[in-house]
Write a protein that holds these residues in place. Structure first.
Motif, PDB file in Angstrom:
ATOM      1  N   HIS A  74       1.270  24.394  75.961  1.00 42.44           N
ATOM      2  CA  HIS A  74       2.576  24.887  75.515  1.00 42.44           C
ATOM      3  C   HIS A  74       3.310  23.725  74.865  1.00 42.44           C
ATOM      4  O   HIS A  74       2.888  22.567  74.964  1.00 42.44           O
ATOM      5  CB  HIS A  74       3.390  25.461  76.684  1.00 42.44           C
ATOM      6  CG  HIS A  74       3.653  24.454  77.771  1.00 42.44           C
ATOM      7  ND1 HIS A  74       2.745  24.178  78.758  1.00 42.44           N
ATOM      8  CD2 HIS A  74       4.726  23.651  78.014  1.00 42.44           C
ATOM      9  CE1 HIS A  74       3.230  23.255  79.565  1.00 42.44           C
ATOM     10  NE2 HIS A  74       4.425  22.912  79.141  1.00 42.44           N
ATOM     11  N   ASP A  75       4.390  24.028  74.181  1.00 41.81           N
ATOM     12  CA  ASP A  75       5.175  23.001  73.487  1.00 41.81           C
ATOM     13  C   ASP A  75       6.100  22.325  74.491  1.00 41.81           C
ATOM     14  O   ASP A  75       7.121  22.902  74.895  1.00 41.81           O
ATOM     15  CB  ASP A  75       5.974  23.617  72.338  1.00 41.81           C
ATOM     16  CG  ASP A  75       6.625  22.554  71.460  1.00 41.81           C
ATOM     17  OD1 ASP A  75       6.501  21.355  71.780  1.00 41.81           O
ATOM     18  OD2 ASP A  75       7.254  22.925  70.454  1.00 41.81           O
ATOM     19  N   THR A  76       5.760  21.127  74.886  1.00 44.31           N
ATOM     20  CA  THR A  76       6.568  20.408  75.870  1.00 44.31           C
ATOM     21  C   THR A  76       7.836  19.807  75.268  1.00 44.31           C
ATOM     22  O   THR A  76       8.674  19.298  76.015  1.00 44.31           O
ATOM     23  CB  THR A  76       5.736  19.282  76.504  1.00 44.31           C
ATOM     24  OG1 THR A  76       5.268  18.403  75.472  1.00 44.31           O
ATOM     25  CG2 THR A  76       4.532  19.857  77.236  1.00 44.31           C
ATOM     26  N   LEU A  77       7.956  19.837  73.948  1.00 40.61           N
ATOM     27  CA  LEU A  77       9.124  19.236  73.290  1.00 40.61           C
ATOM     28  C   LEU A  77      10.069  20.291  72.733  1.00 40.61           C
ATOM     29  O   LEU A  77      10.898  19.990  71.880  1.00 40.61           O
ATOM     30  CB  LEU A  77       8.666  18.306  72.164  1.00 40.61           C
ATOM     31  CG  LEU A  77       7.714  17.180  72.562  1.00 40.61           C
ATOM     32  CD1 LEU A  77       7.324  16.362  71.342  1.00 40.61           C
ATOM     33  CD2 LEU A  77       8.347  16.288  73.617  1.00 40.61           C
ATOM     34  N   ALA A  78       9.948  21.523  73.205  1.00 45.17           N
ATOM     35  CA  ALA A  78      10.770  22.601  72.650  1.00 45.17           C
ATOM     36  C   ALA A  78      12.237  22.499  73.078  1.00 45.17           C
ATOM     37  O   ALA A  78      13.124  22.922  72.335  1.00 45.17           O
ATOM     38  CB  ALA A  78      10.200  23.957  73.070  1.00 45.17           C
ATOM     39  N   GLU A  79      12.496  21.935  74.245  1.00 43.92           N
ATOM     40  CA  GLU A  79      13.869  21.840  74.747  1.00 43.92           C
ATOM     41  C   GLU A  79      14.495  20.511  74.329  1.00 43.92           C
ATOM     42  O   GLU A  79      13.842  19.466  74.398  1.00 43.92           O
ATOM     43  CB  GLU A  79      13.896  21.973  76.266  1.00 43.92           C
ATOM     44  CG  GLU A  79      13.404  23.310  76.781  1.00 43.92           C
ATOM     45  CD  GLU A  79      14.265  24.458  76.300  1.00 43.92           C
ATOM     46  OE1 GLU A  79      15.498  24.261  76.168  1.00 43.92           O
ATOM     47  OE2 GLU A  79      13.727  25.552  76.047  1.00 43.92           O
ATOM     48  N   PRO A  80      15.763  20.531  73.887  1.00 43.11           N
ATOM     49  CA  PRO A  80      16.426  19.270  73.500  1.00 43.11           C
ATOM     50  C   PRO A  80      16.626  18.352  74.694  1.00 43.11           C
ATOM     51  O   PRO A  80      16.721  18.798  75.845  1.00 43.11           O
ATOM     52  CB  PRO A  80      17.757  19.742  72.904  1.00 43.11           C
ATOM     53  CG  PRO A  80      17.984  21.090  73.496  1.00 43.11           C
ATOM     54  CD  PRO A  80      16.639  21.700  73.704  1.00 43.11           C
ATOM     55  N   LEU A  81      16.718  17.058  74.409  1.00 41.08           N
ATOM     56  CA  LEU A  81      16.906  16.053  75.453  1.00 41.08           C
ATOM     57  C   LEU A  81      18.326  15.509  75.399  1.00 41.08           C
ATOM     58  O   LEU A  81      18.829  15.169  74.327  1.00 41.08           O
ATOM     59  CB  LEU A  81      15.930  14.889  75.257  1.00 41.08           C
ATOM     60  CG  LEU A  81      14.433  15.178  75.363  1.00 41.08           C
ATOM     61  CD1 LEU A  81      13.655  13.937  74.965  1.00 41.08           C
ATOM     62  CD2 LEU A  81      14.079  15.589  76.762  1.00 41.08           C
ATOM     63  N   ASP A  82      18.961  15.446  76.542  1.00 41.21           N
ATOM     64  CA  ASP A  82      20.258  14.785  76.615  1.00 41.21           C
ATOM     65  C   ASP A  82      20.070  13.273  76.518  1.00 41.21           C
ATOM     66  O   ASP A  82      18.985  12.747  76.775  1.00 41.21           O
ATOM     67  CB  ASP A  82      20.962  15.146  77.925  1.00 41.21           C
ATOM     68  CG  ASP A  82      21.346  16.622  77.988  1.00 41.21           C
ATOM     69  OD1 ASP A  82      21.575  17.209  76.915  1.00 41.21           O
ATOM     70  OD2 ASP A  82      21.379  17.180  79.106  1.00 41.21           O
ATOM     71  N   ALA A  83      21.125  12.592  76.153  1.00 40.47           N
ATOM     72  CA  ALA A  83      21.061  11.139  76.024  1.00 40.47           C
ATOM     73  C   ALA A  83      20.660  10.497  77.344  1.00 40.47           C
ATOM     74  O   ALA A  83      21.125  10.904  78.414  1.00 40.47           O
ATOM     75  CB  ALA A  83      22.412  10.596  75.561  1.00 40.47           C
ATOM     76  N   PHE A  84      19.778   9.514  77.280  1.00 42.23           N
ATOM     77  CA  PHE A  84      19.355   8.804  78.478  1.00 42.23           C
ATOM     78  C   PHE A  84      20.521   7.973  79.024  1.00 42.23           C
ATOM     79  O   PHE A  84      21.431   7.578  78.284  1.00 42.23           O
ATOM     80  CB  PHE A  84      18.184   7.875  78.170  1.00 42.23           C
ATOM     81  CG  PHE A  84      16.899   8.593  77.872  1.00 42.23           C
ATOM     82  CD1 PHE A  84      16.763   9.954  78.092  1.00 42.23           C
ATOM     83  CD2 PHE A  84      15.816   7.906  77.375  1.00 42.23           C
ATOM     84  CE1 PHE A  84      15.583  10.616  77.830  1.00 42.23           C
ATOM     85  CE2 PHE A  84      14.620   8.554  77.099  1.00 42.23           C
ATOM     86  CZ  PHE A  84      14.510   9.918  77.329  1.00 42.23           C
ATOM     87  N   ASP A  85      20.459   7.696  80.310  1.00 44.42           N
ATOM     88  CA  ASP A  85      21.446   6.795  80.903  1.00 44.42           C
ATOM     89  C   ASP A  85      21.257   5.385  80.333  1.00 44.42           C
ATOM     90  O   ASP A  85      20.126   4.981  80.012  1.00 44.42           O
ATOM     91  CB  ASP A  85      21.283   6.754  82.427  1.00 44.42           C
ATOM     92  CG  ASP A  85      21.626   8.090  83.076  1.00 44.42           C
ATOM     93  OD1 ASP A  85      22.424   8.842  82.479  1.00 44.42           O
ATOM     94  OD2 ASP A  85      21.086   8.369  84.174  1.00 44.42           O
ATOM     95  N   VAL A  86      22.349   4.675  80.211  1.00 44.09           N
ATOM     96  CA  VAL A  86      22.266   3.293  79.741  1.00 44.09           C
ATOM     97  C   VAL A  86      21.491   2.478  80.766  1.00 44.09           C
ATOM     98  O   VAL A  86      21.829   2.478  81.955  1.00 44.09           O
ATOM     99  CB  VAL A  86      23.668   2.700  79.523  1.00 44.09           C
ATOM    100  CG1 VAL A  86      23.576   1.238  79.104  1.00 44.09           C
ATOM    101  CG2 VAL A  86      24.431   3.502  78.486  1.00 44.09           C
ATOM    102  N   PRO A  87      20.426   1.802  80.370  1.00 44.43           N
ATOM    103  CA  PRO A  87      19.599   1.078  81.352  1.00 44.43           C
ATOM    104  C   PRO A  87      20.325  -0.132  81.937  1.00 44.43           C
ATOM    105  O   PRO A  87      21.242  -0.683  81.327  1.00 44.43           O
ATOM    106  CB  PRO A  87      18.376   0.662  80.537  1.00 44.43           C
ATOM    107  CG  PRO A  87      18.874   0.575  79.130  1.00 44.43           C
ATOM    108  CD  PRO A  87      19.908   1.656  78.995  1.00 44.43           C
TER     109      PRO A  87
END
Length: 474
Positions: free
Chosen positions: A200-213
């Motif tokens: 299946h398409d694992t990249l179909a859902e948008p990603l929220d911004a990562f936490d600042v490391p």
């Protein structure tokens, strides 16, 4: 009977001297005893290797038969009950281990039998991957099917005389033939490859911004995820990155995710970001984060030439003393971000501005890596007449593109044949693209995290500083 006078004389038909002789393979009937012996030998080999190929299944069957033999049906019922309880406890307490050792192995067996073995011959014959020799057909052999959480890995042994390139040029046919979204070919060794089919398409859902490391590694900045679920880490220190994609493809997601991952280093003073934003729309939200900012042709060239001067001054100081750069507050890592670089190299009406900008970018990309200067550039049209410096960018990201030919322009020759169909990316998937990871020629499908306007405003408020200005800077 004598022929009549004046009649036409016909010579006997003789074979043409130029006609070649066609040799055919002789057909020899195999005795029945030999065929029977062959079948018996295959059966014995199958039974001998069965415990090694399927140890869990054979052990379970052997224990079940032994329980029934010694204790009868009650013993078998008790054994099934105990096995069910143990399996339930295993599933609830250690779900990851249960999934790896039970669920995915059963899925691999099912996919091997029902999907790949069943359709292997017709798919390979129709796609042109079956080889013929002396009127016999030879097919690559499936060695094993392994299922991960997101894809099927079909390990294949090639026919002698063929190469992985034959499969790389047929990835579209293989993907459609086995009902997968895509196909990727991974070379393991001589005559051994792995076909990777996502379920299946694992990249179909948008990603929220990562936490600042908390800590920053400028050679591996987390900017998104890859198709297998692992983090996509972008290298900036020691390289230059070119991001290509049409309008709305998500170039800003890559740029802002990289800047966001650098923020602790910016706050410490070991990294600086210089931004050039001809559109005055993408980078203007975060002006407070940039040590230098420019938004028109003259000021942009001034910033680029200043970066070249600083880079050359640093190189003079390093000459004969050190060969690589270590970011410090005295000599910070400098990232020059160029949004829509084609405005400076091809579209600006002033020829002198175009020439100066191109010279400065060429100098930075050819000399800046070893002294801590990097260029992160974005453009829409990767053609040579628009951007003839793309070969000076070691790392490239191909987001959604207009034409199939543009894929190889960005990722290198043969990238599209290996499955990097950037021209077929759905317009509703901004931030999705293809990259080539270090050490592997196979392109990897990735998606950059989306950094919203509110995220950028918060970044500028928490990590911003008063920037120096040149020309159009504020």
């Amino acid at each position: 009977m004598p022929s009549k006078v004046g009649s036409t004389q016909t010579s006997p038909t003789l074979p043409s001297p130029a006609q070649g002789v066609r040799w055919t393979t002789p057909i020899v009937e195999t005795p029945g005893i030999v065929v029977l012996a062959s079948w018996v030998g295959r059966l014995v080999r199958f039974l001998v290797t069965l415990p090694f190929r399927f140890p869990v299944m054979v052990a379970s069957l052997a224990v079940s038969v032994a329980s029934w033999w010694w204790f009868g049906w009650p013993g078998l019922a008790v054994l099934c009950g105990v096995a069910s309880v143990v399996s339930l406890v295993w599933w609830r307490v250690w779900p990851d281990s249960y999934r790896q050792w039970v669920t995915l192995r059963l899925l691999a067996w099912w996919r091997h039998v029902v999907v790949y073995r069943r359709h292997w011959q017709p798919v390979l014959v129709i796609s042109g991957l079956a080889e013929s020799y002396q009127e016999r057909r030879y097919l690559p052999r499936i060695r094993r099917v392994v299922c991960t959480s997101w894809a099927d890995q079909v390990r294949v042994t090639l026919v002698a005389g063929t190469s992985p390139t034959d499969f790389e040029t047929r990835v579209a046919e293989l993907a459609h033939g086995f009902g997968a979204p895509s196909c990727r070919v991974v070379v393991e060794g001589p005559r051994k490859i792995t076909l990777e089919f996502p379920r299946h398409d694992t990249l179909a859902e948008p990603l929220d911004a990562f936490d600042v490391p908390d800590a920053v590694d400028l050679s591996a900045l987390p900017v998104g995820v890859t198709e297998d679920g692992s983090q996509w880490r972008l290298r900036l220190h020691g390289t230059h990155v070119l991001v290509a994609g049409v309008t709305g493809s998500g170039k800003g997601s890559v740029i802002w995710s990289a800047i966001r991952a650098m923020l602790p280093a910016v706050a410490e003073g070991t990294a600086r970001v210089w931004a050039i934003d001809p559109k005055r729309m993408e980078l203007s939200y975060g002006r407070g984060l940039f040590a230098r900012y420019a938004d028109d042709g003259e000021s942009a060239v001034a910033v680029l030439e200043l970066a070249v001067a600083d880079m050359q001054d640093r190189a003079r100081r390093y000459a004969g003393r050190q060969r690589s750069h270590v970011p410090t507050t005295a000599d910070p890592f400098v990232l020059v971000v160029l949004d829509e670089v084609a405005f400076l190299t091809a579209y600006h009406p002033d020829r002198d501005v175009r020439r100066r900008a191109e010279n400065a970018i060429a100098t930075l990309t050819s000399q800046g890596r070893s002294v801590g200067f990097a260029v992160l550039a974005a453009l829409q049209d990767p053609r040579k007449e628009v951007m003839n410096l793309r070969n000076l960018f070691p790392d490239k990201v191909a987001l959604r593109l207009d034409e199939a030919s543009q894929v190889d322009m960005i990722l290198g020759e043969g990238a599209r044949d290996r499955g990097a169909n950037a021209h077929l990316i759905d317009p509703g998937l901004p931030g999705v693209g293809y990259v080539r990871m270090e050490g592997s020629p196979a392109p990897v499908r990735v998606r950059a995290a989306y950094v919203s306007d509110d995220d950028i405003t918060a970044m500028a408020a928490d990590y911003g500083f008063d920037s120096g200005s040149l020309g159009g800077a504020s």
